[in-house]
Design a protein around this motif. Sequence first.
Motif, PDB file in Angstrom:
ATOM      1  N   ILE A 188     -70.936  83.779 -34.503  1.00 28.91           N
ATOM      2  CA  ILE A 188     -70.717  84.710 -35.619  1.00 28.91           C
ATOM      3  C   ILE A 188     -71.902  85.646 -35.850  1.00 28.91           C
ATOM      4  N   ALA A 189     -73.026  85.398 -35.188  1.00 30.73           N
ATOM      5  CA  ALA A 189     -74.204  86.228 -35.421  1.00 30.73           C
ATOM      6  C   ALA A 189     -75.156  86.099 -34.237  1.00 30.73           C
ATOM      7  N   PRO A 224     -77.430  83.810 -29.479  1.00 32.85           N
ATOM      8  CA  PRO A 224     -76.190  83.694 -30.246  1.00 32.85           C
ATOM      9  C   PRO A 224     -76.263  82.551 -31.256  1.00 32.85           C
ATOM     10  N   LEU A 225     -75.675  82.778 -32.413  1.00 33.79           N
ATOM     11  CA  LEU A 225     -75.672  81.776 -33.475  1.00 33.79           C
ATOM     12  C   LEU A 225     -74.234  81.416 -33.836  1.00 33.79           C
ATOM     13  N   PRO A 226     -73.849  80.151 -33.666  1.00 32.98           N
ATOM     14  CA  PRO A 226     -72.475  79.752 -34.005  1.00 32.98           C
ATOM     15  C   PRO A 226     -72.295  79.494 -35.494  1.00 32.98           C
ATOM     16  N   ARG A 227     -71.048  79.607 -35.938  1.00 31.52           N
ATOM     17  CA  ARG A 227     -70.714  79.171 -37.294  1.00 31.52           C
ATOM     18  C   ARG A 227     -71.091  77.687 -37.417  1.00 31.52           C
ATOM     19  N   PHE A 228     -71.558  77.284 -38.578  1.00 32.86           N
ATOM     20  CA  PHE A 228     -71.996  75.918 -38.882  1.00 32.86           C
ATOM     21  C   PHE A 228     -73.382  75.584 -38.305  1.00 32.86           C
ATOM     22  N   SER A 229     -74.057  76.592 -37.730  1.00 35.58           N
ATOM     23  CA  SER A 229     -75.431  76.367 -37.279  1.00 35.58           C
ATOM     24  C   SER A 229     -76.351  76.189 -38.488  1.00 35.58           C
ATOM     25  N   THR A 253     -78.413  89.666 -36.907  1.00 36.74           N
ATOM     26  CA  THR A 253     -77.281  90.569 -37.133  1.00 36.74           C
ATOM     27  C   THR A 253     -75.987  89.771 -37.042  1.00 36.74           C
ATOM     28  N   GLY A 254     -74.954  90.270 -37.698  1.00 31.46           N
ATOM     29  CA  GLY A 254     -73.669  89.595 -37.629  1.00 31.46           C
ATOM     30  C   GLY A 254     -73.150  89.214 -39.000  1.00 31.46           C
ATOM     31  N   ASN A 255     -72.377  88.133 -39.055  1.00 32.02           N
ATOM     32  CA  ASN A 255     -71.755  87.682 -40.301  1.00 32.02           C
ATOM     33  C   ASN A 255     -72.757  86.858 -41.112  1.00 32.02           C
ATOM     34  N   LEU A 256     -73.654  87.524 -41.805  1.00 32.24           N
ATOM     35  CA  LEU A 256     -74.711  86.841 -42.549  1.00 32.24           C
ATOM     36  C   LEU A 256     -74.150  86.010 -43.699  1.00 32.24           C
ATOM     37  N   GLU A 257     -73.050  86.449 -44.284  1.00 33.11           N
ATOM     38  CA  GLU A 257     -72.472  85.749 -45.435  1.00 33.11           C
ATOM     39  C   GLU A 257     -72.057  84.340 -45.092  1.00 33.11           C
ATOM     40  N   ALA A 258     -71.600  84.123 -43.847  1.00 39.54           N
ATOM     41  CA  ALA A 258     -71.115  82.798 -43.448  1.00 39.54           C
ATOM     42  C   ALA A 258     -72.220  81.887 -42.951  1.00 39.54           C
TER      43      ALA A 258
END
Length: 343
Positions: free
Chosen positions: A276-277, A283-288, A297-302
């Motif tokens: 997601i970012a 790369p950074l996965p969701r739930f990291s 950069t990316g979906n900072l809110e999540a």
Amino acid sequence: MDNPLNLHQNLRTPLCDLLGCDHPILLAGMGGVARSELVAAIANAGGYGILGMVREPPELIAQEIDAVRAQTSRAFAVNLIPAATDPTLLDAELAMCFAKQVPALCFFWHPVAAAIKRAKTAGCLVLHQVGSLAAALEAEAAGADVLIVQGVEAGGHVHGTAAALILVEQVARACNLPIAASGGFATGASLIAARALGAQAIHCGTAFLATEESFAHADHKARVLTACAEDTVYTDVFALNWPPHAPVRVIRNSVTDSLGHRLLGHHPDHLPREIIAHEGDRPLPRFSTDSPLRITTGNLEAMPNYAGESASLITTLPSAATRIAEILAEAQIALARLTGAQP
């Protein structure tokens, strides 16, 4: 007669002398956030800086240590997490810290006696952050010099479940080491409260994340400024890159809201790896467990926007030096309330 509110006389503690700082205010070694710019600013303002180098490559650790020293001659520490780091990487991290002759190391999570012994043998002062009386006693027995006692109110990874109001006094009664209180300590009044509980300093994360020199993303800082204690949640859903059963306190977002009351019980092996970012090219996965940094950069809110309950008291984004000055001034006012004197 000396002014009873003289800050240097009333707030300086033996722990300040041990660490080589002027004020009993420690920067939490927040991974990614507590980089050289913030550490040096804290040190130059008379506080104690701890460089957050959790699972970082030795080359970056060397670079950041050199950057701190280029900006200050004051003492500082490097924060590592032996219990949550691959042994080979930990060995390389420690070796680099020793080669750079850092004066102190700060460890967190379960005490690892071998790491403490190795640091002591290398001549380092050892601070250890703990979240329970059992861990405090274990760290003391292993040879730690200073205990950072973290209450459940803290932001980021939280090692225990007890409130700081109880845990700090409990550890102070049972251990002989100097203590820094952590978790909900962000103001001068909380500094005075910590001293009353038996601590000799406060250890601040949220208060310094929201400063100009912090390496946190501007969006993360903005969220801290508008959050209150009730906006923070205790969850283990941000679990990738850490061992299981490692809860964190974050500002609520779409990820935590979607869980409802199922905030706990998430195992890293059972979570998807959706990117997601990016942190630079990484790369950074969701739930990291990675929080958004200046270069993210990316979906900072999540992503996990770490903050303790003390976010309720953080409403400005000053320099680190100004934050320390504010804490000291507030402490003077708090002492005045207690003594009936005029600040």
